[in-house]
Design a protein around this motif. Structure first.
Motif, PDB file in Angstrom:
ATOM      1  N   UNK A   1      97.552 -59.124  13.608  1.00 48.96           N
ATOM      2  CA  UNK A   1      96.959 -58.885  12.284  1.00 48.96           C
ATOM      3  C   UNK A   1      97.933 -58.130  11.382  1.00 48.96           C
ATOM      4  N   UNK A   2      99.182 -58.370  11.498  1.00 49.65           N
ATOM      5  CA  UNK A   2     100.197 -57.604  10.777  1.00 49.65           C
ATOM      6  C   UNK A   2     100.131 -57.798   9.261  1.00 49.65           C
ATOM      7  N   UNK A   3      99.457 -58.844   8.787  1.00 47.26           N
ATOM      8  CA  UNK A   3      99.441 -59.112   7.350  1.00 47.26           C
ATOM      9  C   UNK A   3      98.099 -58.806   6.697  1.00 47.26           C
ATOM     10  N   UNK A   4      97.173 -58.273   7.479  1.00 53.40           N
ATOM     11  CA  UNK A   4      95.900 -57.802   6.939  1.00 53.40           C
ATOM     12  C   UNK A   4      95.376 -56.712   7.865  1.00 53.40           C
ATOM     13  N   UNK A   5      94.566 -55.832   7.295  1.00 54.12           N
ATOM     14  CA  UNK A   5      93.976 -54.758   8.099  1.00 54.12           C
ATOM     15  C   UNK A   5      92.469 -54.991   8.119  1.00 54.12           C
TER      16      UNK A   5
ATOM     17  N   UNK B   1      82.886 -56.513  10.762  1.00 53.28           N
ATOM     18  CA  UNK B   1      84.304 -56.335  10.439  1.00 53.28           C
ATOM     19  C   UNK B   1      84.464 -56.167   8.935  1.00 53.28           C
ATOM     20  N   UNK B   2      85.490 -55.369   8.549  1.00 51.81           N
ATOM     21  CA  UNK B   2      85.776 -55.142   7.133  1.00 51.81           C
ATOM     22  C   UNK B   2      87.272 -55.273   6.883  1.00 51.81           C
ATOM     23  N   UNK B   3      87.614 -55.902   5.786  1.00 49.52           N
ATOM     24  CA  UNK B   3      88.995 -56.032   5.330  1.00 49.52           C
ATOM     25  C   UNK B   3      89.314 -54.878   4.392  1.00 49.52           C
ATOM     26  N   UNK B   4      90.420 -54.178   4.626  1.00 48.78           N
ATOM     27  CA  UNK B   4      90.899 -53.152   3.701  1.00 48.78           C
ATOM     28  C   UNK B   4      91.699 -53.881   2.633  1.00 48.78           C
ATOM     29  N   UNK B   5      91.257 -53.821   1.372  1.00 49.79           N
ATOM     30  CA  UNK B   5      91.871 -54.615   0.303  1.00 49.79           C
ATOM     31  C   UNK B   5      92.149 -53.746  -0.921  1.00 49.79           C
ATOM     32  N   UNK B   6      93.396 -53.252  -1.036  1.00 48.21           N
ATOM     33  CA  UNK B   6      93.763 -52.410  -2.180  1.00 48.21           C
ATOM     34  C   UNK B   6      93.845 -53.216  -3.469  1.00 48.21           C
ATOM     35  N   UNK B   7      93.819 -54.540  -3.372  1.00 43.70           N
ATOM     36  CA  UNK B   7      93.847 -55.390  -4.564  1.00 43.70           C
ATOM     37  C   UNK B   7      92.471 -55.685  -5.122  1.00 43.70           C
ATOM     38  N   UNK B   8      91.430 -55.265  -4.423  1.00 35.41           N
ATOM     39  CA  UNK B   8      90.053 -55.476  -4.893  1.00 35.41           C
ATOM     40  C   UNK B   8      89.585 -54.230  -5.625  1.00 35.41           C
ATOM     41  N   UNK B   9      89.155 -54.382  -6.860  1.00 41.01           N
ATOM     42  CA  UNK B   9      88.708 -53.210  -7.619  1.00 41.01           C
ATOM     43  C   UNK B   9      87.361 -52.705  -7.127  1.00 41.01           C
TER      44      UNK B   9
ATOM     45  N   UNK C   1      84.423 -56.291   2.324  1.00 44.55           N
ATOM     46  CA  UNK C   1      85.737 -55.983   1.753  1.00 44.55           C
ATOM     47  C   UNK C   1      85.677 -54.556   1.226  1.00 44.55           C
ATOM     48  N   UNK C   2      86.531 -53.699   1.769  1.00 42.30           N
ATOM     49  CA  UNK C   2      86.629 -52.309   1.308  1.00 42.30           C
ATOM     50  C   UNK C   2      87.600 -52.309   0.130  1.00 42.30           C
ATOM     51  N   UNK C   3      87.061 -52.143  -1.068  1.00 47.88           N
ATOM     52  CA  UNK C   3      87.867 -52.156  -2.283  1.00 47.88           C
ATOM     53  C   UNK C   3      88.233 -50.758  -2.764  1.00 47.88           C
ATOM     54  N   UNK C   4      88.878 -50.717  -3.909  1.00 45.65           N
ATOM     55  CA  UNK C   4      89.346 -49.448  -4.464  1.00 45.65           C
ATOM     56  C   UNK C   4      88.211 -48.510  -4.849  1.00 45.65           C
ATOM     57  N   UNK C   5      87.001 -49.019  -5.077  1.00 44.90           N
ATOM     58  CA  UNK C   5      85.876 -48.120  -5.369  1.00 44.90           C
ATOM     59  C   UNK C   5      85.641 -47.161  -4.208  1.00 44.90           C
ATOM     60  N   UNK C   6      85.835 -47.616  -2.971  1.00 43.36           N
ATOM     61  CA  UNK C   6      85.721 -46.745  -1.803  1.00 43.36           C
ATOM     62  C   UNK C   6      87.033 -46.018  -1.546  1.00 43.36           C
ATOM     63  N   UNK C   7      88.150 -46.729  -1.613  1.00 44.25           N
ATOM     64  CA  UNK C   7      89.443 -46.130  -1.278  1.00 44.25           C
ATOM     65  C   UNK C   7      89.817 -44.983  -2.208  1.00 44.25           C
TER      66      UNK C   7
END
Length: 151
Positions: free
Chosen positions: A15-19, A45-53, A116-122
């Protein structure tokens, strides 16, 4: 005793290209047709996505958990925009790190994750992604510390 919750996740080599991490989505239990203060945890399961607002939840999870939407939002993507139902959920990360009342838009499609864990959580946590020795490691801490990490 620490006044924060934190966890560290070693990303598998495949999974080196996604968390993608395990989380629990706390789903309201409807009593007499209305959600009350009781909630049950469902592991997914949840994707960590810094590109999702904003964070998002899959249509499959919404249907399985029988969630109800009380509002809608506009989602803008490269392919255009669409109107999406919004669901309010609590997310429990590993090591009991809790984020409450997250407004998650609905997404469709078949994926290995339901959230999808977006920037609102991050933006509510401290996050570090390191790659020492060619191993990718994600660390999250909530609430954030009082100082920034600088390299």
């Amino acid at each position: 005793m620490a006044d924060y919750a934190a966890f560290t996740f070693r990303v598998p080599d495949n999974h080196r290209y996604s968390i993608v991490i395990d989380i629990e989505i706390l789903v309201p239990v409807p009593i007499q047709g209305y959600p009350q203060n009781q909630k049950i945890p469902i592991t997914t399961k949840a994707l960590i996505d810094t590109g999702a607002s904003r964070s998002a939840i899959s249509s499959a999870f919404v249907q399985a958990a029988k969630l109800f939407s009380y509002e809608k939002c506009t989602i803008r993507m490269a392919k255009g925009e669409y109107i999406s139902p919004v669901y309010t959920v609590d997310i429990m990360f590993p090591h009991k790190m809790l984020t409450e009342k997250i407004k998650a838009a609905e997404f469709s499609g078949k994926h290995e994750f339901d959230f999808i864990v977006g920037m609102d959580i991050l933006r509510m946590v401290d996050m570090a992604i390191t790659n020492a020795g060619g191993v990718t490691v994600l660390s999250l801490r909530s609430p954030p510390g009082s100082k920034h990490i600088e390299f």
